[in-house]
Design an enzyme around this catalytic site. Structure first.
Site, mmCIF file in Angstrom:
data_model
loop_
_atom_site.group_PDB
_atom_site.id
_atom_site.type_symbol
_atom_site.label_atom_id
_atom_site.label_comp_id
_atom_site.label_asym_id
_atom_site.label_seq_id
_atom_site.Cartn_x
_atom_site.Cartn_y
_atom_site.Cartn_z
ATOM 1 N N LYS A 115 7.031 33.259 10.717
ATOM 2 C CA LYS A 115 8.357 33.742 11.083
ATOM 3 C C LYS A 115 9.442 32.690 10.821
ATOM 4 C CE LYS A 115 6.795 37.588 13.415
ATOM 5 N NZ LYS A 115 5.338 37.539 13.360
HETATM 6 C C1 LIG Z 1 4.413 38.586 13.088
HETATM 7 C C2 LIG Z 1 3.065 38.188 12.659
HETATM 8 C C3 LIG Z 1 2.278 39.032 11.863
HETATM 9 C C4 LIG Z 1 2.707 40.408 11.472
HETATM 10 O O1 LIG Z 1 3.778 40.398 10.551
HETATM 11 P P1 LIG Z 1 4.668 41.709 10.329
HETATM 12 O O2 LIG Z 1 5.771 41.279 9.439
HETATM 13 O O3 LIG Z 1 5.140 42.125 11.681
HETATM 14 O O4 LIG Z 1 3.786 42.741 9.726
HETATM 15 C C5 LIG Z 1 1.040 38.555 11.449
HETATM 16 N N1 LIG Z 1 0.604 37.323 11.813
HETATM 17 C C6 LIG Z 1 1.329 36.492 12.573
HETATM 18 C C7 LIG Z 1 0.788 35.172 12.951
HETATM 19 C C8 LIG Z 1 2.591 36.892 13.019
HETATM 20 O O5 LIG Z 1 3.314 36.046 13.774
#
Ligand SMILES: *Cc1c(COP(=O)(O)O)cnc(C)c1O
Length: 495
Positions: A115
């Protein structure tokens, strides 16, 4: 280039600049903003990207979408966002080839999850968007998080002028390390609240709050505007397209594929933002063949891709990959918009709201299945994949990445897959230390902080500095609210 709603734009006739789309987050009719068309790479342009640094590539790719920003402006934001003090090991790293997969490590940023790739840049895009739209009110960012978005958003927005941020996370639905990272956040413009319920309850309530006319009055009286840093905001999505372009180029640079040869992509999926970014890279002209949508036990997307029937009326499971514990996958709406158009999307989303399910028509399903495969991986298999990958290759992956690795293996077995697979590695294994340690050793520990030390010793690697730090900071936020308590809590914060 202007942005329109995924839910029949003609009905509200809303067509706004990129800056306005980023400022608002959600379209007026409750849909998500999308650019009128996906920008295209020109002949030879991908080759011309080969020598570029990550920041330079980011500026070039994002400039194609955010046409009211200049490339120079974007380059300066990207330079700050991905600077060595935030990403000491570089913006991303590609693993060696492991059983036909290359892991794109997207977690070398300040909160150790992918993120950061979007949330280090997005606050700069938002602050600039407020200026570009002559906005004088305070932008209040409301975030519902399944764990990683919350901390990454707090880290990205803390101290940003003209902005306040409040994060809601499901009480008991995030890992202890994730919770500690959030409740120890510093900064005068931040607030963190636990919500009773799961991620979907919090996200659905936030979406309601965004379009609640009564609450809008409270917001106006506080001289504020609400916006979102979830991946429903296009400003969150567009930085993610960059690393798919970059990692394809990495495969070319290391000689594994020749420029123009296809590869498959596998993404551990929750809200569908990350995998959608990969798909947008393909639509721009990056030679991706197939997308493997990897789910955990909450396999709503696997069922949807296989049958065309989406239903959130199912048991919700808390898993060791909590950032994927999601039943309403918001960005799927954007994919459906791209393959089936806004009129159909409006009807499906209404059905989802009113009945909790919808079924797409056969043509849409065929189009979906021509590029997407859905797989899921249970808890035992996730742990087994972590152990096997470490024992056989000395390569340590977290629980979310393990779900993807396992799904990619299933796909290869079933299809005899021949192409290299780019697998998104979305979090540092230390972020889910207790589960990863248990997967490696079979030993359970309830003490998440001790698990950090145990994992470091077992894996022979140091605890990432940002995670080591949060265990020593004081807890600043202890509030727990019900969904009904979210509005008053926000009202108090923005007053
Ligand atoms: C948010 C997240 C996901 C999922 O990603 P999306 O964009 O919501 O599909 C997968 N793995 C981790 C570690 C995350 O923080």
């Amino acid at each position: 280039m202007n942005y329109i709603s995924t839910r029949d734009a003609r009905l509200t006739n809303e067509s706004v600049s990129a800056a306005c789309a980023i400022k608002r987050g959600l379209a007026i009719n409750g849909g998500l903003y999308m650019p009128r068309r996906i920008p295209q790479l020109e002949e030879g342009e991908l080759a011309s990207f080969l020598p570029l640094s990550y920041e330079a590539l980011a500026a070039k790719v994002i400039a194609k979408y955010l046409t009211d920003f200049t490339e120079e402006e974007l380059l300066s934001y990207a330079g700050l966002a991905y600077s060595p003090d935030r990403f000491p090991e570089g913006a991303i790293a590609l693993s060696p080839e492991i059983g036909g997969q290359f892991f794109i490590e997207l977690w070398h940023g300040p909160t150790c999850a992918f993120k950061d790739m979007a949330l280090q840049l997005m606050p700069r895009l938002l602050a600039a968007s407020l200026k570009k739209t002559a906005e004088h009110r305070t932008a209040v960012i409301l975030v519902a998080t399944s764990g990683d978005t919350g901390k990454a958003a707090l880290e990205g927005f803390s101290g940003v002028d003209g902005v306040k941020i409040q994060v809601f996370y499901p009480k008991g639905g995030v890992s202890r390390v994730q919770e500690l990272q959030m409740v120890t956040q510093e900064g005068g413009n931040v607030k963190v609240s636990a919500v009773e319920g799961n991620f979907d309850t919090a996200q659905t309530e936030l979406k309601r709050i965004f379009i609640d006319k009564e609450f809008a009055k409270t917001v106006r009286e506080s001289e504020a505007i609400l916006t979102s840093a979830n991946s429903i905001n296009f400003g969150r999505l567009v930085p993610q397209v960059v690393y798919y372009v970059y990692s394809y180029l990495e495969l070319v640079r290391c000689g594994r594929v020749s420029l123009g040869s296809p590869v498959d992509v596998c993404v551990p999926t929750g809200n569908f933002g990350n995998i959608l970014a990969a798909y947008m890279a393909k639509r721009m002209g990056v030679p991706f063949r197939r997308f493997i949508c990897a789910s955990n036990q909450n396999n709503v997307l696997t069922d949807f891709i296989r049958t065309g029937h989406y239903t959130k009326k199912r048991d919700f499971h808390l898993t060791i990959s909590p950032s994927m514990d999601i039943l309403v996958s918001s960005n799927l709406e954007r994919l459906l918009y791209l393959i089936a158009g806004d009129e159909k999307v409006r009807l499906w989303m209404r059905a989802l709201r009113e009945t909790g399910e919808y079924t797409v028509d056969p043509e849409t399903l065929a189009a979906l299945q021509s590029e997407f495969s859905g797989y899921f991986c249970g808890e035992t298999e996730t742990k087994e994949t972590i152990r096997r990958t470490f024992d056989s290759f000395g390569y340590l992956i977290d629980t979310h990445t393990a779900v993807a690795a396992n799904c990619a293996e299933q796909y290869r077995r079933e299809t005899g897959g021949d192409l290299p697979i780019l697998t998104a590695s979305t979090a540092s294994p230390f972020k889910f230390a207790a589960a990863v340690y248990e997967a490696l050793t079979g030993e359970h520990t309830d003490d998440a902080l001790k698990a950090l030390d145990l994992l470091a010793a077992r894996a022979g690697r140091p605890i990432p500095a940002p995670l080591a730090a949060c265990t020593k900071k004081p807890v600043r936020f202890t509030e727990t609210v019900t969904t009904d308590g979210m509005r008053p809590s926000i009202a108090e914060f923005i007053r």
